[in-house]
Scaffold this active site. Structure first.
Site, PDB file in Angstrom:
ATOM      1  N   ARG A  84       0.990  -1.350   0.067  1.00 30.47           N
ATOM      2  CA  ARG A  84      -0.098   0.033   0.019  1.00 30.47           C
ATOM      3  C   ARG A  84       0.830   1.201  -0.200  1.00 30.47           C
ATOM      4  NH1 ARG A  84       0.526   3.962   2.556  1.00 30.47           N
ATOM      5  NH2 ARG A  84       0.157   2.897   4.593  1.00 30.47           N
ATOM      6  N   SER A 132       8.953  17.343   9.775  1.00 29.17           N
ATOM      7  CA  SER A 132       7.619  17.977  10.100  1.00 29.17           C
ATOM      8  C   SER A 132       8.072  19.544   9.581  1.00 29.17           C
ATOM      9  CB  SER A 132       7.079  18.138  11.418  1.00 29.17           C
ATOM     10  OG  SER A 132       7.190  16.853  11.992  1.00 29.17           O
ATOM     11  N   TRP A 156      14.708   8.673   4.574  1.00 28.10           N
ATOM     12  CA  TRP A 156      13.331   8.175   4.762  1.00 28.10           C
ATOM     13  C   TRP A 156      12.444   8.122   3.540  1.00 28.10           C
ATOM     14  CZ3 TRP A 156      12.428   4.692   8.688  1.00 28.10           C
ATOM     15  CH2 TRP A 156      13.217   4.638   9.661  1.00 28.10           C
ATOM     16  N   ARG A 268      -9.817 -19.813  20.585  1.00 29.47           N
ATOM     17  CA  ARG A 268      -9.210 -19.901  22.011  1.00 29.47           C
ATOM     18  C   ARG A 268      -9.988 -19.892  23.280  1.00 29.47           C
ATOM     19  NH1 ARG A 268      -4.413 -21.319  24.257  1.00 29.47           N
ATOM     20  NH2 ARG A 268      -3.984 -19.962  26.145  1.00 29.47           N
ATOM     21  N   GLN A 279     -16.969 -10.489  27.973  1.00 29.46           N
ATOM     22  CA  GLN A 279     -17.063  -9.113  27.340  1.00 29.46           C
ATOM     23  C   GLN A 279     -15.899  -8.037  27.112  1.00 29.46           C
ATOM     24  OE1 GLN A 279     -20.077  -7.731  30.110  1.00 29.46           O
ATOM     25  NE2 GLN A 279     -21.792  -8.775  28.950  1.00 29.46           N
ATOM     26  N   GLU A 363       3.695  11.340   6.451  1.00 29.58           N
ATOM     27  CA  GLU A 363       2.795  12.236   5.908  1.00 29.58           C
ATOM     28  C   GLU A 363       2.002  12.902   7.086  1.00 29.58           C
ATOM     29  OE1 GLU A 363       1.035  11.345   2.414  1.00 29.58           O
ATOM     30  OE2 GLU A 363       2.174   9.409   1.822  1.00 29.58           O
TER      31      GLU A 363
HETATM   32  C1  LIG Z   1       8.615   4.289   6.740  1.00 29.51           C
HETATM   33  C2  LIG Z   1       8.443   5.544   6.509  1.00 29.51           C
HETATM   34  C3  LIG Z   1       8.330   5.948   5.256  1.00 29.51           C
HETATM   35  C4  LIG Z   1       8.166   7.213   4.813  1.00 29.51           C
HETATM   36  N1  LIG Z   1       8.412   7.685   3.564  1.00 29.51           N
HETATM   37  C5  LIG Z   1       8.769   8.995   3.068  1.00 29.51           C
HETATM   38  C6  LIG Z   1       8.720   9.252   1.641  1.00 29.51           C
HETATM   39  O1  LIG Z   1       8.498   8.474   0.796  1.00 29.51           O
HETATM   40  N2  LIG Z   1       9.260  10.452   1.312  1.00 29.51           N
HETATM   41  C7  LIG Z   1       9.270  11.573   2.367  1.00 29.51           C
HETATM   42  O2  LIG Z   1       9.650  12.748   1.972  1.00 29.51           O
HETATM   43  N3  LIG Z   1       9.382  11.148   3.698  1.00 29.51           N
HETATM   44  C8  LIG Z   1       9.078   9.974   4.214  1.00 29.51           C
HETATM   45  N4  LIG Z   1       8.952   9.695   5.227  1.00 29.51           N
HETATM   46  C9  LIG Z   1       9.452  10.510   6.642  1.00 29.51           C
HETATM   47  C10 LIG Z   1       8.148  11.009   7.320  1.00 29.51           C
HETATM   48  O3  LIG Z   1       7.510  11.895   6.491  1.00 29.51           O
HETATM   49  C11 LIG Z   1       8.870  11.751   8.291  1.00 29.51           C
HETATM   50  O4  LIG Z   1       9.436  11.090   9.339  1.00 29.51           O
HETATM   51  C12 LIG Z   1       7.556  12.821   9.107  1.00 29.51           C
HETATM   52  O5  LIG Z   1       7.381  13.824   8.218  1.00 29.51           O
HETATM   53  C13 LIG Z   1       8.097  13.161  10.587  1.00 29.51           C
HETATM   54  O6  LIG Z   1       9.259  14.015  10.425  1.00 29.51           O
HETATM   55  P1  LIG Z   1      10.384  13.459  11.289  1.00 29.51           P
HETATM   56  O7  LIG Z   1      10.503  12.226  11.295  1.00 29.51           O
HETATM   57  O8  LIG Z   1      11.841  14.413  10.974  1.00 29.51           O
HETATM   58  O9  LIG Z   1       9.974  13.929  12.862  1.00 29.51           O
HETATM   59  P2  LIG Z   1       9.794  15.273  13.544  1.00 29.51           P
HETATM   60  O10 LIG Z   1       9.565  16.546  12.697  1.00 29.51           O
HETATM   61  O11 LIG Z   1      11.359  15.607  13.685  1.00 29.51           O
HETATM   62  O12 LIG Z   1       8.966  15.160  14.620  1.00 29.51           O
HETATM   63  C14 LIG Z   1       9.370  14.531  15.894  1.00 29.51           C
HETATM   64  C15 LIG Z   1       8.258  14.468  16.926  1.00 29.51           C
HETATM   65  O13 LIG Z   1       7.963  15.743  17.167  1.00 29.51           O
HETATM   66  C16 LIG Z   1       6.552  16.250  16.897  1.00 29.51           C
HETATM   67  N5  LIG Z   1       6.455  17.439  16.490  1.00 29.51           N
HETATM   68  C17 LIG Z   1       7.467  18.190  15.531  1.00 29.51           C
HETATM   69  N6  LIG Z   1       6.888  19.555  15.256  1.00 29.51           N
HETATM   70  C18 LIG Z   1       5.927  19.484  16.053  1.00 29.51           C
HETATM   71  C19 LIG Z   1       4.908  20.525  16.777  1.00 29.51           C
HETATM   72  N7  LIG Z   1       5.048  21.809  15.723  1.00 29.51           N
HETATM   73  N8  LIG Z   1       4.064  20.700  17.563  1.00 29.51           N
HETATM   74  C20 LIG Z   1       4.003  19.464  18.078  1.00 29.51           C
HETATM   75  N9  LIG Z   1       4.833  18.347  18.015  1.00 29.51           N
HETATM   76  C21 LIG Z   1       5.714  18.396  16.974  1.00 29.51           C
HETATM   77  C22 LIG Z   1       6.295  15.048  16.056  1.00 29.51           C
HETATM   78  O14 LIG Z   1       4.766  14.987  15.915  1.00 29.51           O
HETATM   79  C23 LIG Z   1       7.141  13.965  16.452  1.00 29.51           C
HETATM   80  O15 LIG Z   1       6.451  13.222  17.402  1.00 29.51           O
HETATM   81  C24 LIG Z   1       8.703   8.133   5.805  1.00 29.51           C
HETATM   82  C25 LIG Z   1       8.956   7.975   7.259  1.00 29.51           C
HETATM   83  C26 LIG Z   1       8.876   6.430   7.570  1.00 29.51           C
HETATM   84  C27 LIG Z   1       8.834   6.220   9.003  1.00 29.51           C
END
Ligand SMILES: Cc1cc2nc3c(=O)[nH]c(=O)nc-3n(C[C@H](O)[C@H](O)[C@H](O)COP(=O)(O)OP(=O)(O)OC[C@H]3O[C@@H](n4cnc5c(N)ncnc54)[C@H](O)[C@@H]3O)c2cc1C
Length: 406
Positions: A84, A132, A156, A268, A279, A363
């Site tokens: 997916r 993010s 990623w 089971r 329940q 996403e």
């Molecule tokens: C299996 C997998 C596949 C992926 N595929 C793609 C892809 O094809 N293309 C692509 O571009 N990316 C991809 N990603 C990346 C993904 O989109 C990012 O991991 C995601 O956007 C989060 O960014 P980060 O990991 O840097 O976390 P961060 O942005 O560093 O966030 C870390 C934590 O802080 C929290 N946080 C951040 N900012 C705020 C805020 N303003 N307020 C409150 N909380 C906040 C977040 O919610 C999170 O809990 C993939 C990730 C995974 C795990």
């Protein structure tokens, strides 16, 4: 309101269910354990027309409506999140973006073979220091004559080792913050492009995810999608399509959790009766059912909005947040219902639980969607009309030009 699926949609659902049962289910435990991405599945999905199901026929797709994409995603994720995810990235994040923002040259050269499944597309936004916070990205694109030179790295990125075409976001004017981003189509074969897949992810181990490196990559100017500086808008509108398919997939994962849990709860026995008669076990299955039905309705509403050609960022964000949370909760409860057996590879639910975590992160994390929903409700966030829209469905025939498109 009509909640029924059309005959065409039912036929697609049946086809994909059969395909998943025959081609994915018998092998998925092995692929997951071996961390093997089976590219043969992509080829078979292409043969079935699943790689461009909601792309107009004139661009090599099946010309079906956007909710048919949701049905495909739900059925695929019932098998495994990896496939997916592949469709989400290839069709929603890449192909639908080209459909919305690409010019005729780009649609012919890149969208058409992608929709036919002859070429695979990926979407590269995230960087080591920009998830993010998209505008924090470091990748640069500098004009050089008619071309651009790209330097930087992405991480990623799903399908990084498999994709032929990658939508890459880079800064063309770093001083302009999110208004300084632009979007480019980068071919894997362009000199300076390299990729490296990750091993040992928590979940989606049958999928391909990793890094994309860009070292002095010369990209022709004709591969700029939209206009310079429009990259942030393009990236976000791509996510409106990606998140829709992620939410739809979550519906399929809940379906799989219910299927496994009901089967196990009827087999089971404890205290002289099937555990399904307790329940508290019923409560867990009841919650899964509520999550399934609610998520499905939220997803189909978004598909309907897309069919009308209406902006759906708010509704898509809600569907994605809600459905992915519901799927993760369903998977955790499915493991619980299986007791210690749920903690082993002998049953699929531990895989569902590991797989269900990534969609709560990618996403738009759960937190980002909660912020968006809060801001919409409070009136702090309002969506403006975009310069280019996804075409409404039914699609216009060749020769006709829709309003708002050049
Ligand atoms: C299996 C997998 C596949 C992926 N595929 C793609 C892809 O094809 N293309 C692509 O571009 N990316 C991809 N990603 C990346 C993904 O989109 C990012 O991991 C995601 O956007 C989060 O960014 P980060 O990991 O840097 O976390 P961060 O942005 O560093 O966030 C870390 C934590 O802080 C929290 N946080 C951040 N900012 C705020 C805020 N303003 N307020 C409150 N909380 C906040 C977040 O919610 C999170 O809990 C993939 C990730 C995974 C795990």
């Amino acid at each position: 309101m009509d909640f029924s699926l059309s005959e065409d949609q039912q036929a697609v659902q049946k086809t994909v269910r059969k395909f998943v049962d025959r081609e994915i289910m018998p092998h998925i435990e092995t692929w997951d354990a071996d961390q093997h991405f089976e590219t043969g599945i992509i080829e078979k999905m292409a043969d079935l027309g699943l790689m461009g199901v909601c792309i107009p026929e004139r661009y090599g797709g099946q010309g079906m409506d956007y909710n048919t994409l949701a049905i495909v995603c739900a059925e695929l994720e019932r098998g495994d999140t990896a496939f997916r995810t592949a469709v989400s990235v290839h069709t929603s994040l890449n192909s639908m973006t080209l459909l919305q923002w690409g010019d005729e040259f780009q649609k012919e050269k890149y969208l058409t073979p992608q929709a036919q499944g002859r070429k695979v597309g990926a979407y590269a936004l995230t960087e080591p220091n920009a998830g993010s916070d998209v505008a924090a990205m470091q990748t640069r694109a500098k004009r050089d004559g008619d071309d651009y030179i790209l330097n930087g790295s992405k991480t990623w990125i799903s399908l990084c080792d498999v994709a032929d075409h990658i939508l890459v976001f880079a800064k063309t004017s770093p001083e302009d913050g999110h208004k300084g981003l632009s979007c480019f189509i980068v071919e894997r074969t362009f000199p300076g492009v390299s990729t490296r897949g990750f091993k040992n992810k928590l979940g989606i181990r049958a999928g391909n995810t990793g890094e994309v490196f860009l070292e002095n990559v010369r990209v022709p100017g004709e591969n700029l999608v939209g206009e310079e500086g429009e990259g942030f808008k393009i990236a976000m509108s791509a996510l409106d399509n990606g998140r829709f398919s992620v939410a739809a997939g979550a519906v399929g994962l809940i379906d799989a959790c219910i299927e496994a849990s009901v089967k196990y709860a009827n087999q089971r026995e404890t205290f002289g009766k099937p555990i399904g008669k307790h329940q508290l076990v019923q409560q867990m299955i009841a919650k899964m059912t509520a999550g399934y039905e609610t998520s499905r309705l939220l997803v189909f509403r978004v598909g309907w909005l897309k069919n009308q050609g209406w902006r759906n960022t708010r509704e898509t964000s809600l569907a994605k947040w809600y459905a992915c949370d519901a799927a993760f909760n369903a998977a955790v409860d499915a493991v619980q219902i299986h007791g210690a057996n749920g903690y082993s590879h002998e049953f699929p639910v531990e895989r569902y639980m590991r797989n269900a975590k990534a969609p709560v992160i990618y996403e738009g994390t759960r937190e980002i969607h909660q912020i968006m929903q809060g801001e919409y409700a409070l009136g702090y966030r309002k969506d403006k009309e975009l310069r280019r829209n996804l075409p409404p469905w039914p699609f216009e025939k060749e020769g006709e030009v829709s309003q708002g498109q050049e």
